[in-house]
Every structure is written in structure tokens, then in C-alpha cells.
Design an enzyme around this catalytic site. Structure first.
Site, mmCIF file in Angstrom:
data_model
loop_
_atom_site.group_PDB
_atom_site.id
_atom_site.type_symbol
_atom_site.label_atom_id
_atom_site.label_comp_id
_atom_site.label_asym_id
_atom_site.label_seq_id
_atom_site.Cartn_x
_atom_site.Cartn_y
_atom_site.Cartn_z
ATOM 1 N N ASP A 1 0.846 -1.188 0.000
ATOM 2 C CA ASP A 1 0.000 0.000 0.000
ATOM 3 C C ASP A 1 0.882 1.238 0.000
ATOM 4 O OD1 ASP A 1 0.923 0.095 2.667
ATOM 5 O OD2 ASP A 1 -0.853 -0.942 3.412
ATOM 6 N N SER A 2 0.423 2.313 0.652
ATOM 7 C CA SER A 2 1.176 3.564 0.633
ATOM 8 C C SER A 2 2.541 3.443 1.286
ATOM 9 C CB SER A 2 0.371 4.666 1.322
ATOM 10 O OG SER A 2 -0.012 4.272 2.631
ATOM 11 N N TYR A 3 2.702 2.529 2.251
ATOM 12 C CA TYR A 3 4.023 2.325 2.846
ATOM 13 C C TYR A 3 5.012 1.833 1.794
ATOM 14 C CZ TYR A 3 2.641 2.847 7.793
ATOM 15 O OH TYR A 3 2.226 3.340 9.013
ATOM 16 N N HIS B 1 3.007 8.926 7.619
ATOM 17 C CA HIS B 1 3.606 7.825 6.858
ATOM 18 C C HIS B 1 5.105 7.743 7.140
ATOM 19 C CE1 HIS B 1 -0.205 7.657 4.694
ATOM 20 N NE2 HIS B 1 0.214 6.511 4.159
#
Length: 353
Positions: free
Chosen positions: A139-141, A323
């Protein structure tokens, strides 16, 4: 656009393209009728080799950002969408490597790579793939969402400007092991549930086979020469980071977690069917680590040793919207690299063992 020491000059219409370069592609692309390569997944890159002192670069840049490198040194960064046609000059005659790499995420749209051409008296050299391959699914990580930001509060434009997939943990690991890499990651998506319960008919496993995230009909049905020895999966943050809505299909969190584990096991079976030579590393954050361990246990009961789990915790989360920061990317890269070393997953480059 910013430029380094080399001169950047717009390619004049009279420029003679002596020879197109064979291109090594990292990541999924759509081969278009005119020979261009459409791309959208984060972290995609294009490399060519030539002997000479001038090279032409042509592509249609996406809004997420592109970086141009010559012999490993950054020469230009492109932050705005649009057509780019330029020539690098002023380099010493000899053998060179030209590389164009995607910095950010394109959930819709994307870019088109048109080609590299060596000019003048130069000539093309064969494109060079690496003996090792590693894939990152997440995902965004995994995207590297806002990882270069100095603040946690960011506008959409600031998120785009500070997202650098090439400095996320995945490419860092790949460079450490001199491996080609592929990033299949989509911010906000999970195994069965997306952030805040959005896009309910989709998930990362549902998008996985697409050659571009928004190209539902363009599927990667045959992996071809992509045979990664290692596949790293980091999915679960979005499944569990927001409370269930009353209208969602799971009665409670326990039901959601059971669905997550069941679909994750099935997704790994699908990946194994595509890449039977690969070993898996599953990353687990605090909110879903125990579920990941249960997934790994279920898989390893059927195929012993196929999967191991790498926990991560204690990140500073100084990037956009809490994040991972660049410091966190280094921590995550160290954790994954240590697991690869411990299991000797790259002990025999190119063999899948």
C-alpha cells in the site's frame, strides 16, 4: 525540471536519431501500437546502454514525477505532466547507462515511454538485466507516500512532490542485493478492506494482475521473464486502521480479521501459482501482526518454509499523513534485508533459490 552538470537541450527537429537503444524495463508496462510503453505502477524504470557522447530521451511524463540518471547520477527531475523530448550532451565519449525512473504514484493516468536514441557517431549497446529479481506488493508504505516530506500535514500537491518510491524501502533493498525490482502498490488499499471502507468492490489483490492500476482489461496473464526469487508483501494497514462503518459487510472486527486471513492465504496461493520459484516475506505492523503470523502458519503447513514474517514497529512516521519518513525507509529496508540474508534467498542469483 532541474538539471545537473550536463547540458540539457531540447532535441531539434533536425537531430538525427542514429539508433534506438534496446531498453530494459523494470515493472509492468502496456506495449502500445506505436511502440511506446504505457506505465502507471510506482517505481517503474527504463534503462539503456550506449557508446557515444549524446543521447536523446523521449517520454510523456505523469504528474507523479520522473527522474533521469546518467551513469547513476541524477541529471534531471520532471515534476509536471507533459511531453519531454531532450538530448543529453557534454558527456565524455565512451560507454554510458541512461535510466528513467518513476518517482511517484499514478492511481489513474500514468505516462508513456517513447524511447532512448544514441545520436551522432555513437552506437547502441545491449540492455542489461540483473540476475536477481525481487517484487514488492503493498500500500502507501510500499509506495513511499510523502516519505521526503518535512511535515506530517501535506496538501495533495505536496504529497505528490514528496513521494519518492525510488527511496522507499523496496528499491533500497533491491539496490543492496543488486536486483531488478517491481513495485505493485496502491495507496489506501488492503487485502479485503480499503482505508475508511472506500472503493468497496476493489482491493490490492483485485488490482494485482493489471498492467496499469486503472487498466481493468489489460492484465498480466503471463509473467514472461519476470521470475522473482523473493516476493515481499506488506498489506493490512488499511484493512484495520479505521473503524468499521455500520454499512460495511463485516459484522464486527473479528469477522473482518477472519476474512482478511482467508483472503490473504488465497492471494499467496495465487502468487505461488504465478511464481512457483518465489519465497515470501510478509511484513506485519502492530495492528495486524498476529493475523499475518496466522496467515504464514496456514501457508507453511501446506508448503513448509515458503513464508516468513518480518514485524515492524516504532517508526517515527514523520512523512505526510503519518507515513514512514526516509529514516523509517532505512529501518524497513534493514529489516527486510536481514531476513533475506538469514534465509539466504539470493544465494544463487537467477536460479530462484
Amino acid at each position: 525540471m532541474t538539471a545537473g552538470a550536463l547540458a540539457l537541450a531540447a532535441a531539434a527537429s533536425s537531430a538525427r536519431a542514429d539508433e534506438p537503444l534496446p531498453v530494459h524495463v523494470g515493472g509492468r508496462v502496456i506495449r502500445e501500437a506505436d511502440g511506446a510503453l504505457g506505465f502507471g505502477w510506482p517505481g517503474v524504470y527504463f534503462e539503456g546502454r550506449f557508446h557515444g557522447d549524446r543521447v536523446r530521451v523521449r517520454f510523456e511524463a505523469p504528474a507523479g514525477g520522473m527522474r533521469l540518471l546518467l551513469d547513476g547520477q541524477e541529471r534531471a527531475v520532471f515534476r509536471r505532466a507533459g511531453t519531454v523530448d531532450l538530448t543529453l550532451t557534454g558527456m565524455a565519449p565512451g560507454d554510458h547507462v541512461i535510466r528513467l525512473e518513476k518517482q511517484g504514484e499514478s492511481q489513474t493516468g500514468g505516462g508513456r515511454f517513447i524511447g532512448f536514441d544514441v545520436l551522432g557517431d555513437g552506437h547502441a549497446l545491449p540492455a542489461a538485466a540483473k540476475g536477481r529479481q525481487i517484487e514488492f506488493i503493498g500500500d502507501s508504505y510500499t509506495v513511499g507516500y510523502g516519505n521526503t516530506s518535512r511535515a506530517r500535514t501535506c496538501t495533495p500537491d505536496e504529497i505528490a512532490a514528496t513521494t519518492d518510491t525510488q527511496n522507499a524501502f523496496g528499491p533500497r533493498v533491491a539496490r543492496r542485493f543488486d536486483a531488478d525490482y517491481r513495485i505493485n502498490a496502491y495507496s489506501g488499499f488492503g487485502i479485503v478492506r480499503n482505508y475508511a471502507g472506500g472503493s468497496r468492490e476493489l482491493s490490492l489483490p483485485a488490482l494485482y494482475a493489471r498492467l496499469k492500476p486503472d487498466a481493468a482489461e489489460a492484465l498480466d496473464g503471463e509473467p514472461g521473464d519476470w521470475r522473482p526469487q523473493v516476493i515481499v508483501v506488506n498489506l493490512g494497514t488499511n484493512d484495520f486502521s479505521t473503524p468499521l462503518g455500520a454499512d460495511e459487510r463485516w459484522a464486527d472486527e473479528a469477522t473482518l480479521r477472519a476474512a482478511y486471513r482467508e483472503r490473504y492465504v488465497a492471494f499467496l496461493a495465487e502468487l505461488t501459482g504465478r511464481q512457483p520459484q518465489a519465497k515470501f516475506i510478509l511484513m506485519g505492523g502492530d495492528a495486524f501482526l498476529e493475523d499475518v503470523r496466522q496467515v504464514a502458519g496456514a501457508v507453511n503447513r501446506v508448503t513448509p518454509g515458503l513464508v516468513t514474517v518480518v514485524p515492524f514497529t516504532g517508526l517515527d512516521l514523520q512523512g505526510c499523513d503519518w507515513h514512514p519518513s526516509l529514516a523509517d525507509e532505512a529501518v524497513l529496508a534493514d529489516l527486510v534485508s536481514a531476513e533475506i540474508d538469514a534465509r539466504a534467498l539470493f544465494s544463487e542469483p537467477g536460479t530462484g533459490r
